[in-house]
Design a protein around this motif. Structure first.
Motif, PDB file in Angstrom:
ATOM      1  N   VAL A 127      43.709  38.877  44.681  1.00 52.72           N
ATOM      2  CA  VAL A 127      43.456  37.456  44.915  1.00 52.72           C
ATOM      3  C   VAL A 127      42.227  36.978  44.142  1.00 52.72           C
ATOM      4  CG1 VAL A 127      44.645  37.350  47.127  1.00 52.72           C
ATOM      5  CG2 VAL A 127      42.210  37.892  47.083  1.00 52.72           C
ATOM      6  N   GLU A 128      41.226  37.825  43.986  1.00 51.71           N
ATOM      7  CA  GLU A 128      40.060  37.420  43.193  1.00 51.71           C
ATOM      8  C   GLU A 128      40.462  37.195  41.733  1.00 51.71           C
ATOM      9  OE1 GLU A 128      37.503  36.350  44.499  1.00 51.71           O
ATOM     10  OE2 GLU A 128      36.346  37.756  45.686  1.00 51.71           O
ATOM     11  N   GLN A 129      41.347  38.045  41.236  1.00 51.15           N
ATOM     12  CA  GLN A 129      41.824  37.850  39.867  1.00 51.15           C
ATOM     13  C   GLN A 129      42.611  36.549  39.754  1.00 51.15           C
ATOM     14  OE1 GLN A 129      44.279  40.980  38.298  1.00 51.15           O
ATOM     15  NE2 GLN A 129      44.425  40.039  36.278  1.00 51.15           N
ATOM     16  N   ALA A 130      43.505  36.308  40.720  1.00 49.57           N
ATOM     17  CA  ALA A 130      44.301  35.085  40.684  1.00 49.57           C
ATOM     18  C   ALA A 130      43.412  33.842  40.727  1.00 49.57           C
ATOM     19  CB  ALA A 130      45.282  35.063  41.848  1.00 49.57           C
ATOM     20  N   ALA A 131      42.323  33.922  41.484  1.00 47.22           N
ATOM     21  CA  ALA A 131      41.398  32.789  41.573  1.00 47.22           C
ATOM     22  C   ALA A 131      40.550  32.631  40.317  1.00 47.22           C
ATOM     23  CB  ALA A 131      40.493  32.943  42.790  1.00 47.22           C
ATOM     24  N   GLY A 132      40.527  33.674  39.482  1.00 48.90           N
ATOM     25  CA  GLY A 132      39.713  33.630  38.275  1.00 48.90           C
ATOM     26  C   GLY A 132      38.337  34.222  38.440  1.00 48.90           C
ATOM     27  N   ASN A 133      38.077  34.869  39.588  1.00 45.56           N
ATOM     28  CA  ASN A 133      36.779  35.506  39.834  1.00 45.56           C
ATOM     29  C   ASN A 133      36.852  36.953  39.324  1.00 45.56           C
ATOM     30  OD1 ASN A 133      35.855  33.156  41.171  1.00 45.56           O
ATOM     31  ND2 ASN A 133      36.864  33.821  43.048  1.00 45.56           N
ATOM     32  N   ILE A 134      36.718  37.115  38.035  1.00 44.86           N
ATOM     33  CA  ILE A 134      37.050  38.377  37.394  1.00 44.86           C
ATOM     34  C   ILE A 134      36.053  39.482  37.725  1.00 44.86           C
ATOM     35  CG2 ILE A 134      37.444  39.502  35.163  1.00 44.86           C
ATOM     36  CD1 ILE A 134      39.648  37.540  36.137  1.00 44.86           C
ATOM     37  N   GLU A 135      34.779  39.166  37.787  1.00 40.23           N
ATOM     38  CA  GLU A 135      33.797  40.199  38.126  1.00 40.23           C
ATOM     39  C   GLU A 135      34.028  40.724  39.537  1.00 40.23           C
ATOM     40  OE1 GLU A 135      29.847  38.849  37.449  1.00 40.23           O
ATOM     41  OE2 GLU A 135      30.136  38.526  35.294  1.00 40.23           O
TER      42      GLU A 135
END
Length: 610
Positions: free
Chosen positions: A125-133
């Motif tokens: 979900v962090e990746q999907a949100a764009g929060n890559i770190e």
């Protein structure tokens, strides 16, 4: 009996009733289970277990919005129940509220810090949100807890949906190549039985980088084959010795199957439905292969009606492969490899002697069992064959690769005020998905706004709310002086979308990955589209449409010409009307074009002879 004993007995009775409701749910007796949950909560609205059970029941009944509300009550009552937070997070993901889902996964991981699968879920979900770190940290934590090759692949293929800069794109691609090389060179790989147990995915966002993806896609496919050997499935009719012919269809026609998860009101449904209606039944026996779950709407109904056969395959690779193999197809045409994981992993199997893909997700697949990529001579630059892992087959002189029905705008049109847009300012519209807005696009938008001090650029809010935030943050760095004149319009229904396009002075085509449906919709209502052809076919679709209309003079030759044309169209009303009139006078060649179907038929017959 004392008061305390009565309370304990009542609580025990309610606990037994909740357990009974869970049993009924498991047996498929959903209405009875729902009645019990309702009675329990009428007696005691503080029963978190009943709210949770009712939420799971609502989710399994297809009532996603209700499930979210029920899970929220359960979590509020028992904030330390990690399982409740897990169910709440999944429901929020299903409802595409990715940021809220990330909040719940973070809380669940804090409650159960040794669960690798939950850390992995947080990474997703962090990746999907764009929060890559944050996503990378979650994946690393999962791999530390339970080391596995598939988790290293997840980290390798961690690509930003909204990259912060060109340097970000370069760094992510370099990291991806390096990790994949290590995995392919390693002698030790932990296999998995099914890619979905490891929640593996496609390299969807690579296509938006404006780079050649062939080698990265090949390496990814090779890594997946090492991790999941079961992907190497071969249908019996495809494994016959040379010279041995299989039985022909009883009709004597070529058997062609088209497969997608998106045969519905979706860009794929819109570009596919005319194909089913128009392909010759004298030459071809056509099967529509729907990947479950099927959405019942006018598009899916039209496809079912016009296909000779319709098959719905379950979201189970083994079962889907067997069902498609039983069709004994001559050609299997994947409409959109790379858009979602199921059809991507299905494509690793050999289910027909000829397997192909095309513009649905216009990037090479890297999958060795996909024989052909079908493109168009008006799309491809010189040397285009080097961009594909597949053999490139060129159709001829087409504005698009879809038998596309002309869109009809609503009448009367709503005003700009209905979209919270100014009526008295030049309006530049860029209504593409936000992941198409490459950092190179920032330079063009900034130059337009600096030239046109009254101009406003409008985009449509992202499917994931955080994407708009990430873009805004990037623009604050790349164009601090003008970013305030970029506005977001709320997501809307289809008729309002066409209305919005008709209201724009000019549409800005995204570089590196153009519009397809969007450009066709703009040309249908006479809205000019400023386009700058890029190095790969996915950045040359609008150019092909202009060429087919005989309006090649409206194609920008460089960045400066793009900016000049956009500003002139937005500010010179007489010129804009003249260009719009030319588009309206010539756009018939883009819609319901029988040449598209003839060219695809030519492809099917040509590859069958080979």
């Amino acid at each position: 009996m004392g008061e305390k004993k009565r309370r304990l007995a009542a609580a025990a009775s309610l606990t037994e009733q909740v357990a009974a409701a869970q049993r009924l749910h498991a047996e498929g007796r959903l209405n009875e289970a729902q009645d019990i949950y309702r009675r329990v909560l009428q007696v005691d609205a503080t029963r978190a277990d009943a709210w949770l059970g009712a939420g799971i029941l609502a989710r399994d009944s297809g009532a996603g919005d209700s499930a979210i509300k029920l899970f929220a009550r359960a979590v509020a009552l028992e904030p330390n129940d990690a399982g409740a937070r897990m169910h709440y997070a999944w429901a929020l993901q299903d409802g595409e509220d990715i940021s809220a889902a990330a909040v719940q996964w973070r809380a669940a991981c804090a409650l159960r810090p040794d669960d690798a699968v939950w850390w992995e879920s947080l990474g997703v979900v962090e990746q999907a949100a764009g929060n890559i770190e944050s996503a990378a940290e979650a994946y690393r934590r999962a791999d530390e807890l339970e080391p596995a090759t598939f988790r290293r692949v997840k980290l390798a293929t961690l690509i930003s949906p909204i990259p912060a800069s060109r340097a970000t794109i370069a760094a992510e691609r370099e990291r991806m190549a390096s990790v994949l090389d290590e995995i392919l060179a390693s002698e030790i790989v932990q296999p998995v039985s099914d890619p979905f147990t490891a929640r593996l995915w496609t390299n969807f966002y690579l296509a938006y980088h404006g780079e050649s993806d062939r080698e990265l896609q090949r390496k990814t496919a090779a890594a997946y084959l090492r991790i999941c050997p079961s992907l190497r499935y071969v249908a019996a009719h495809c494994g016959q010795p040379d010279g041995q012919e299989r039985p022909a269809a009883s009709s004597g026609r070529m058997r062609v199957g088209l497969v997608s998860q998106f045969f519905r009101n979706h860009s794929i449904g819109r570009t596919s439905r005319g194909f089913f209606a128009q392909l010759s039944r004298e030459q071809f026996e056509v099967t529509a292969i729907f990947i479950a779950p099927v959405v019942d709407d006018e598009f899916s109904q039209a496809i079912r009606r016009n296909a000779e056969h319709a098959l719905v395959v379950p979201r189970d690779l083994a079962a889907a492969r067997e069902q498609i193999a039983a069709l004994q197809l001559d050609v299997l045409f994947y409409q959109d490899i790379g858009m979602e994981p199921f059809s991507y992993f299905l494509s690793f199997a050999r289910l027909a002697p000829v397997q192909c893909t095309s513009f649905g997700h216009p990037d090479t697949t890297g999958v060795s069992t996909i024989d052909y990529f079908i493109s168009n001579d008006l799309y491809e630059p010189p040397g285009a064959a080097a961009h594909y892992s597949e053999q490139l087959f060129m159709l001829r002189n087409l504005g698009s690769l879809a038998y596309y029905y002309r869109p009809v705008p609503p009448s009367p049109l709503k005003s700009r005020a209905a979209f919270n847009l100014p009526a008295d300012r030049p309006l530049y519209l860029c209504p593409q998905n936000l992941f198409k807005v490459h950092p190179d696009m920032d330079d063009l938008i900034a130059a337009i706004l600096r030239r046109d001090s009254r101009g406003v650029v409008a985009l449509v809010e992202g499917r994931v709310r955080n994407w708009s935030t990430l873009l805004r943050r990037r623009w604050q760095q790349s164009m601090p002086d003008v970013h305030q004149r970029i506005v977001f319009v709320a997501r809307m229904r289809e008729s309002d979308y066409l209305n919005l396009i008709a209201l724009a002075d000019v549409m800005l085509d995204t570089v590196h990955f153009n519009g397809m449906n969007t450009s066709l919709e703009a040309f249908a209502v006479g809205t000019p589209v400023v386009t700058l052809p890029a190095a790969f076919q996915r950045g040359r679709h609008t150019q092909a449409m202009y060429c087919r209309m005989g309006l090649g003079d409206l194609i920008a030759g460089n960045a400066q010409a793009y900016v000049d044309e956009a500003v002139r169209l937005a500010n010179d009303a007489d010129y804009r009307r003249a260009v719009s009139s030319r588009i309206l006078a010539n756009n018939a060649v883009l819609f319901e074009d029988a040449g598209v179907v003839r060219e695809f038929a030519r492809f099917f017959l040509a590859v069958a002879r080979r």
